[in-house]
Motif scaffolding. Structure first.
Motif, PDB file in Angstrom:
ATOM      1  N   GLU A   1     -21.586  23.824 -37.982  1.00 17.34           N
ATOM      2  CA  GLU A   1     -20.659  24.786 -38.280  1.00 17.34           C
ATOM      3  C   GLU A   1     -20.702  24.897 -39.714  1.00 17.34           C
ATOM      4  O   GLU A   1     -20.594  23.931 -40.505  1.00 17.34           O
ATOM      5  CB  GLU A   1     -19.382  24.915 -37.666  1.00 17.34           C
ATOM      6  N   ILE A   2     -20.958  26.204 -40.440  1.00 16.22           N
ATOM      7  CA  ILE A   2     -20.990  26.281 -41.853  1.00 16.22           C
ATOM      8  C   ILE A   2     -19.974  27.286 -42.087  1.00 16.22           C
ATOM      9  O   ILE A   2     -19.794  28.204 -41.528  1.00 16.22           O
ATOM     10  CB  ILE A   2     -22.335  27.002 -42.290  1.00 16.22           C
TER      11      ILE A   2
ATOM     12  N   ALA B   1     -29.020  24.075 -43.153  1.00 14.93           N
ATOM     13  CA  ALA B   1     -28.541  23.395 -42.201  1.00 14.93           C
ATOM     14  C   ALA B   1     -29.362  23.035 -40.974  1.00 14.93           C
ATOM     15  O   ALA B   1     -29.513  22.200 -40.265  1.00 14.93           O
ATOM     16  CB  ALA B   1     -27.369  23.938 -41.772  1.00 14.93           C
ATOM     17  N   LYS B   2     -30.608  23.644 -40.968  1.00 14.42           N
ATOM     18  CA  LYS B   2     -31.497  23.572 -39.982  1.00 14.42           C
ATOM     19  C   LYS B   2     -32.438  22.518 -40.026  1.00 14.42           C
ATOM     20  O   LYS B   2     -33.117  21.974 -39.165  1.00 14.42           O
ATOM     21  CB  LYS B   2     -32.679  24.891 -39.970  1.00 14.42           C
TER      22      LYS B   2
ATOM     23  N   LEU C   1     -24.352  32.277 -47.678  1.00 15.76           N
ATOM     24  CA  LEU C   1     -24.056  31.645 -46.286  1.00 15.76           C
ATOM     25  C   LEU C   1     -25.251  31.530 -45.396  1.00 15.76           C
ATOM     26  O   LEU C   1     -25.706  30.491 -44.902  1.00 15.76           O
ATOM     27  CB  LEU C   1     -22.971  32.515 -45.532  1.00 15.76           C
ATOM     28  N   GLU C   2     -26.374  32.805 -45.645  1.00 13.07           N
ATOM     29  CA  GLU C   2     -27.591  32.528 -45.127  1.00 13.07           C
ATOM     30  C   GLU C   2     -28.512  31.377 -45.525  1.00 13.07           C
ATOM     31  O   GLU C   2     -29.053  30.765 -44.575  1.00 13.07           O
ATOM     32  CB  GLU C   2     -28.272  33.906 -45.247  1.00 13.07           C
TER      33      GLU C   2
ATOM     34  N   ALA D   1     -27.138  28.299 -44.248  1.00 12.51           N
ATOM     35  CA  ALA D   1     -27.735  28.415 -42.708  1.00 12.51           C
ATOM     36  C   ALA D   1     -29.114  27.748 -42.668  1.00 12.51           C
ATOM     37  O   ALA D   1     -29.418  26.890 -41.635  1.00 12.51           O
ATOM     38  CB  ALA D   1     -27.547  29.233 -42.019  1.00 12.51           C
ATOM     39  N   THR D   2     -29.896  28.075 -43.704  1.00  8.49           N
ATOM     40  CA  THR D   2     -31.195  27.739 -43.499  1.00  8.49           C
ATOM     41  C   THR D   2     -31.512  26.229 -44.067  1.00  8.49           C
ATOM     42  O   THR D   2     -32.095  25.679 -43.287  1.00  8.49           O
ATOM     43  CB  THR D   2     -32.154  28.579 -44.745  1.00  8.49           C
TER      44      THR D   2
ATOM     45  N   TYR E   1     -20.273  25.202 -49.791  1.00  8.74           N
ATOM     46  CA  TYR E   1     -20.252  25.439 -48.433  1.00  8.74           C
ATOM     47  C   TYR E   1     -19.931  24.027 -47.548  1.00  8.74           C
ATOM     48  O   TYR E   1     -20.484  23.029 -48.234  1.00  8.74           O
ATOM     49  CB  TYR E   1     -21.407  26.131 -47.541  1.00  8.74           C
TER      50      TYR E   1
ATOM     51  N   LEU F   1     -20.680  21.735 -44.204  1.00  8.87           N
ATOM     52  CA  LEU F   1     -21.058  21.941 -43.117  1.00  8.87           C
ATOM     53  C   LEU F   1     -20.338  20.813 -42.144  1.00  8.87           C
ATOM     54  O   LEU F   1     -20.204  19.741 -42.404  1.00  8.87           O
ATOM     55  CB  LEU F   1     -22.801  21.291 -42.915  1.00  8.87           C
TER      56      LEU F   1
END
Length: 146
Positions: A140-141, A127-128, A120-121, A124-125, A41, A43
């Motif tokens: 943005e991912i 990326a937090k 993707l989930e 997103a985790t 992914y 970022l």
């Protein structure tokens, strides 16, 4: 003597073949299995860098180092690109070039980081923990196509 050499050579070949097959049957480590099931992914980091003070930049860099070191140790981190300098924007049918960068909602892209995650989930985790979020930035991912 030739018979002994031939027999020894044959046993050597048999042993090598056996150990090669054994090595192929041995299951890889869980990290390798996990890495093989992960997707890559990208970022995309956006922020308005103008209001950041020098101390803020020092703080962000120190926090990024911790995040990247952690992701590297966990085989999540792939590569990063800092793109903080102004560039050139090419647009229109004529390909008009002008100095600058494109801002969206007052934010502009300042870096990209490629990571590995199962979904993707999960990306997103991960990326937090991006330090730019503390300063009004966004992440943005997108899944990288291979």
């Amino acid at each position: 003597m030739k018979t002994i050499i031939r027999t020894a050579t044959l046993w050597g070949v048999i042993c090598l073949a056996h150990f090669s097959l054994l090595a192929q049957k041995t299951s890889p480590s869980s990290t390798t299995k996990q890495t093989n099931t992960m997707k890559e992914y990208v970022l995309i980091m956006r922020i308005n860098p103008a209001p950041l003070a020098p101390d803020d930049l020092t703080d962000v860099r120190a926090k990024w180092k911790k995040v990247v070191d952690d992701w590297t140790a966990r085989e999540i981190f792939v590569i990063s690109n800092q793109i903080v300098q102004e560039g050139v924007v090419v647009s229109g049918r004529e390909g008009t070039a002008r100095p600058g960068s494109i801002a969206s909602d007052g934010l502009r892209i300042v870096s990209t980081i490629n990571i590995r995650a199962v979904s993707l989930e999960e990306a997103a985790t991960l990326a937090k923990v991006v330090p730019l979020l503390e300063y009004g930035g966004t992440v943005e991912i997108r899944e990288k196509l291979n």
